[in-house]
Structure formats: structure tokens, C-alpha cells
Write a protein that holds these residues in place. Structure first.
Motif, short mmCIF file in Angstrom:
data_model
loop_
_atom_site.label_atom_id
_atom_site.label_comp_id
_atom_site.label_asym_id
_atom_site.label_seq_id
_atom_site.Cartn_x
_atom_site.Cartn_y
_atom_site.Cartn_z
N GLY A 13 82.00 51.40 35.57
CA GLY A 13 81.47 52.06 36.77
C GLY A 13 79.98 52.23 36.71
O GLY A 13 79.46 53.29 37.04
N LEU A 18 80.11 49.72 40.47
CA LEU A 18 80.16 50.59 41.65
C LEU A 18 79.87 49.80 42.92
O LEU A 18 80.48 50.04 43.97
CB LEU A 18 79.15 51.74 41.51
CG LEU A 18 79.53 52.82 40.50
CD1 LEU A 18 78.38 53.81 40.32
CD2 LEU A 18 80.77 53.57 40.96
N LEU A 33 88.99 50.95 39.78
CA LEU A 33 87.75 50.99 38.98
C LEU A 33 88.04 51.76 37.70
O LEU A 33 88.47 52.91 37.77
CB LEU A 33 86.63 51.66 39.78
CG LEU A 33 85.29 51.85 39.07
CD1 LEU A 33 84.65 50.50 38.75
CD2 LEU A 33 84.34 52.67 39.94
N GLU A 35 86.49 53.28 34.18
CA GLU A 35 85.25 53.63 33.47
C GLU A 35 85.63 54.38 32.20
O GLU A 35 86.43 55.31 32.24
CB GLU A 35 84.36 54.50 34.38
CG GLU A 35 83.19 55.15 33.68
CD GLU A 35 82.29 54.16 32.96
OE1 GLU A 35 81.84 53.21 33.59
OE2 GLU A 35 82.04 54.34 31.75
N ASP A 39 81.57 60.19 33.11
CA ASP A 39 80.88 60.12 34.39
C ASP A 39 80.62 58.67 34.79
O ASP A 39 80.29 57.84 33.95
CB ASP A 39 79.53 60.86 34.32
CG ASP A 39 79.71 62.34 34.00
OD1 ASP A 39 80.54 62.97 34.67
OD2 ASP A 39 79.04 62.83 33.08
N LEU A 40 80.71 58.41 36.08
CA LEU A 40 80.32 57.11 36.61
C LEU A 40 78.80 57.00 36.63
O LEU A 40 78.09 57.99 36.57
CB LEU A 40 80.86 56.96 38.05
CG LEU A 40 82.37 56.91 38.23
CD1 LEU A 40 82.71 56.98 39.72
CD2 LEU A 40 82.95 55.65 37.61
#
Ligand SMILES: Cc1cc2nc3c(=O)[nH]c(=O)nc-3n(C[C@H](O)[C@H](O)[C@H](O)COP(=O)(O)OP(=O)(O)OC[C@H]3O[C@@H](n4cnc5c(N)ncnc54)[C@H](O)[C@@H]3O)c2cc1C
Length: 72
Positions: A13, A18, A33, A35, A39-40
Motif C-alpha cells: 500500500g 494505492l 490491497l 499491506e 499504516d498505508l
């Protein structure tokens, strides 16, 4: 065993993942998605583009306030 049904799966991500996920979802694809971090955002958001430009702006501001000219 769990089963999944997606049109596209994206690993990571960061900026690239993104962008692809956003584009795929807007085109109506069922998008997954994945990751690995909490956190993205990837390098650009957390270590690269955004922090480095924030630091550069802060240094510029510090130099302006202190009356030290910036050299380009
Ligand atoms: C100091 C610095 C300044 C920069 N400044 C700029 C700039 O001004 N402009 C610019 O365009 N670019 C800049 N860059 C480059 C920019 O950061 C990268 O081009 C961009 O982050 C690449 O995005 P990406 O999605 O390909 O990779 P990444 O941002 O590295 O994202 C990859 C993501 O995948 C995840 N991941 C990895 N392996 C797995 C796995 N097995 N499973 C699940 N998730 C996984 C990672 O956790 C990460 O979130 C800068 C880079 C640095 C270091």
C-alpha cells in the motif's frame, strides 16, 4: 478454509499500490490491497517525499526567520 473472490489483488500500500487500488476500485473491480505494515502510505508518505519536503520547508523557514540567506 476461507475463500476469497476478487478481480485484482495488490501487494503493498505504497504510492504505487494505492494508485492502482484506487484506479481499479473506481473502474468497479473488486479490489484487494495487502499491506504488511500497520499504516498505508509506504516510503513516500512516511520516509521519502512528504517528510523530506517538510524538512526542506522547515529549514527554509528557519533560514528566513534567522535572516540567513538560502543558497540554491
Ligand atoms: C528521501 C526520499 C525522498 C523522496 N522524494 C520523492 C519526491 O519528492 N517525489 C517522488 O515522486 N518520489 C520521491 N521519492 C521516491 C518515492 O518515495 C518512491 O518512488 C515511492 O515511495 C515508491 O512507491 P512504491 O509504492 O513503489 O514503493 P513503497 O513506497 O516502498 O511501498 C511499498 C509498500 O509495500 C509494502 N510491502 C512490501 N512488501 C510487502 C509484502 N510482502 N506484503 C505486504 N506489503 C508489502 C511496504 O510496507 C510498503 O508500504 C523519495 C524517496 C526518498 C527515499
Amino acid at each position: 478454509m476461507a475463500t476469497y473472490d476478487y478481480d485484482i489483488g495488490i501487494i503493498g500500500g505504497g504510492a504505487a499500490g494505492l494508485t492502482v487500488a484506487s484506479g481499479a476500485a473506481q473502474l468497479g473491480a473488486k479490489t484487494l490491497l495487502v499491506e504488511k505494515e500497520k499504516d498505508l502510505g509506504g516510503d513516500c508518505l512516511h520516509f521519502g517525499c512528504v517528510p523530506s519536503k517538510t524538512l526542506a520547508s522547515a529549514v527554509h523557514l528557519f533560514c528566513c526567520i534567522g535572516g540567513f540567506p538560502m543558497r540554491n
